[in-house]
Write an enzyme that holds these catalytic residues in place. Structure first.
Site, PDB file in Angstrom:
ATOM      1  N   HIS A   1       0.866  -1.185   0.000  1.00 29.89           N
ATOM      2  CA  HIS A   1       0.000   0.000   0.000  1.00 29.89           C
ATOM      3  C   HIS A   1       0.898   1.229   0.000  1.00 29.89           C
ATOM      4  O   HIS A   1       1.309   1.719   1.046  1.00 29.89           O
ATOM      5  CB  HIS A   1      -0.914  -0.033   1.232  1.00 29.89           C
ATOM      6  CG  HIS A   1      -1.927   1.076   1.278  1.00 29.89           C
ATOM      7  ND1 HIS A   1      -3.117   0.974   1.973  1.00 29.89           N
ATOM      8  CD2 HIS A   1      -1.931   2.318   0.737  1.00 29.89           C
ATOM      9  CE1 HIS A   1      -3.805   2.095   1.851  1.00 29.89           C
ATOM     10  NE2 HIS A   1      -3.092   2.944   1.113  1.00 29.89           N
TER      11      HIS A   1
ATOM     12  N   GLU B   1     -11.330   3.344   5.775  1.00 34.84           N
ATOM     13  CA  GLU B   1     -10.297   4.234   6.337  1.00 34.84           C
ATOM     14  C   GLU B   1     -11.058   5.307   7.131  1.00 34.84           C
ATOM     15  O   GLU B   1     -10.989   5.346   8.355  1.00 34.84           O
ATOM     16  CB  GLU B   1      -9.452   4.855   5.211  1.00 34.84           C
ATOM     17  CG  GLU B   1      -8.392   5.847   5.692  1.00 34.84           C
ATOM     18  CD  GLU B   1      -7.673   6.559   4.523  1.00 34.84           C
ATOM     19  OE1 GLU B   1      -8.204   6.587   3.399  1.00 34.84           O
ATOM     20  OE2 GLU B   1      -6.574   7.122   4.774  1.00 34.84           O
TER      21      GLU B   1
ATOM     22  N   ASP C   1       1.740   3.955   2.814  1.00 37.96           N
ATOM     23  CA  ASP C   1       0.753   4.853   2.219  1.00 37.96           C
ATOM     24  C   ASP C   1       1.408   6.008   1.446  1.00 37.96           C
ATOM     25  O   ASP C   1       1.646   5.883   0.255  1.00 37.96           O
ATOM     26  CB  ASP C   1      -0.219   5.368   3.294  1.00 37.96           C
ATOM     27  CG  ASP C   1      -1.596   5.711   2.749  1.00 37.96           C
ATOM     28  OD1 ASP C   1      -1.847   5.469   1.556  1.00 37.96           O
ATOM     29  OD2 ASP C   1      -2.438   6.214   3.526  1.00 37.96           O
TER      30      ASP C   1
HETATM   31  N1  ADE Z   1      -4.476   8.789  -1.802  1.00 38.80           N
HETATM   32  C1  ADE Z   1      -3.256   8.842  -1.258  1.00 38.80           C
HETATM   33  N2  ADE Z   1      -3.296   8.464   0.009  1.00 38.80           N
HETATM   34  C2  ADE Z   1      -4.583   8.143   0.303  1.00 38.80           C
HETATM   35  C3  ADE Z   1      -5.272   7.675   1.430  1.00 38.80           C
HETATM   36  N3  ADE Z   1      -4.655   7.448   2.596  1.00 38.80           N
HETATM   37  N4  ADE Z   1      -6.598   7.468   1.344  1.00 38.80           N
HETATM   38  C4  ADE Z   1      -7.228   7.703   0.202  1.00 38.80           C
HETATM   39  N5  ADE Z   1      -6.635   8.141  -0.900  1.00 38.80           N
HETATM   40  C5  ADE Z   1      -5.318   8.354  -0.869  1.00 38.80           C
HETATM   41 ZN    ZN Z   2      -3.683   4.791   0.449  1.00 45.04          ZN
END
Ligand code: ADE
Ligand code: ZN
Length: 349
Positions: free
Chosen positions: A29, A212, A290
């Site tokens: 990710h 999330e 991320d």
């Molecule tokens: N794009 C980049 N990082 C992200 C995240 N944490 N959640 C959603 N879209 C993203």
């Molecule tokens: Zn992400």
């Protein structure tokens, strides 16, 4: 003679920094645009004669105070504006791979967001060529294998995503999967059902960010409608015990990003992160970074900080390290080879 020394538990004497450094890792990710370090942002702004509202690395870092996902995305999309040429995308990607190599990452499955660039007039193949050529050179020079995942921006329309897919399909040999990212709440997976149907018909696998900031229902939709192989984040699944049971039974991996979740205020502190609870529930949890340039650490730092904050034991670390390969899109044989390498590190720890 018995000296009466108090036995020191193994965990207390363990040098977690060295152990974590030594773990062969897979990163599942990672948004390549989220690896744009302030130094490179300034360099590319100058190289491409683009004005950005910052004069120094310190000023840029100071701007990275986020209150939620959207407050981050606004700055993140603006930052990506310095990326213009094939060489820019190459440099961005290769710089990430060098950092990953320093963290002993052996395999990466990275996201890119073509719409962030095509919307600004940058051709799709400029973006794809730059990223994929760096990945190929990285595999040859650093030994890091890769898969590339095209993400659709969910705040844009399904029609826009479909047009992006149309543009991508002729290049599908260089793509492995499609994903879904950007502003989650108000943009449920259901919005993209037809786009993901078409992507799967073209032979691409699917993943999606869900749970999330969005509710557990979005995780269900991602599974049922988008037929995803993994859930990106997924931390809100714990609010729905029946969903947890399903994720455990089906062993659907969650690509969890601890430092991101704190920076974007999904959890107030790392100590409050639910990663240990997710593991205890039997979920296939992985640790990822991320957008490391924005969130204060690459994968090694995510492992280290979450281990310390949650006092994860050696067994949990081994599970996390193994899960990353199990959850990858590598072949069975490759997964087994990597897991043997993970186990060898823990056996000698
Ligand atoms: N794009 C980049 N990082 C992200 C995240 N944490 N959640 C959603 N879209 C993203
Ligand atoms: Zn992400």
């Amino acid at each position: 003679m018995f000296r009466g020394s108090i036995p020191v538990p193994h965990e207390k004497t363990m040098d977690f920094t060295e152990l974590i450094k030594a773990i062969p890792k897979a990163e599942l990710h990672l948004h390549i645009e989220g690896t744009l370090e302030p130094e490179l942002m300034l360099q590319l702004a100058e190289r491409n004669d683009i004005r950005i509202p910052y004069d120094s690395v310190e000023e840029i870092r100071k701007a990275y105070e986020f209150t939620d996902l959207q407050s981050f995305l606004d700055i993140y999309y603006a930052g990506a504006g310095v990326l213009q040429t094939r060489q820019d995308f190459y440099d961005l990607t290769y710089a990430y791979l060098e950092r990953a190599a320093a963290d002993n990452v052996r395999h990466v499955e990275i996201f890119f967001d073509p719409q962030t660039h095509t919307e600004r007039g940058i051709p799709f193949d400029v973006v794809l060529d730059g990223i994929s050529s760096a990945l190929n050179v990285g595999e040859a020079q650093l030994g890091i294998t890769f898969r590339l995942i095209l993400c659709f921006l969910r705040h844009l329309s399904a029609a826009d995503a479909m047009a992006t897919l149309d543009e991508a399909i002729p290049h599908k040999a260089r793509l492995h999967a499609v994903g879904l990212d950007s502003s989650e709440v108000g943009h449920p997976p259901a919005k993209f059902t037809r786009v993901f149907d078409r992507a799967r018909e073209a032979g691409l696998l699917t993943v999606a960010h869900a749970g999330e900031e969005g509710p557990p229902e979005y995780i269900r939709e991602a599974l049922d409608l988008l037929k995803v192989r993994r859930i990106d984040h997924g931390v809100r699944c714990l609010e729905d015990p029946a969903l947890v049971e399903r994720l455990v039974n089906e062993q659907i991996p969650l690509t969890v990003c601890p430092l991101s979740n704190v920076k974007l205020r999904v959890f107030d502190t790392l100590e409050q992160h639910n990663l240990a609870k997710l593991l205890d529930a039997g979920l296939c949890v992985t640790v990822n970074s991320d957008d490391p340039a924005y969130f204060g650490g690459y994968i090694g730092e995510n492992f280290l900080q979450v281990q310390q904050a949650l006092r994860l034991d050696v067994e949990s670390l081994q599970t996390l390290a193994r899960n990353a390969f199990t959850a990858s899109f590598l072949s069975r044989a490759e997964i087994e080879r990597h897991i043997d390498a993970v186990d060898a590190v823990f056996d000698s720890a």
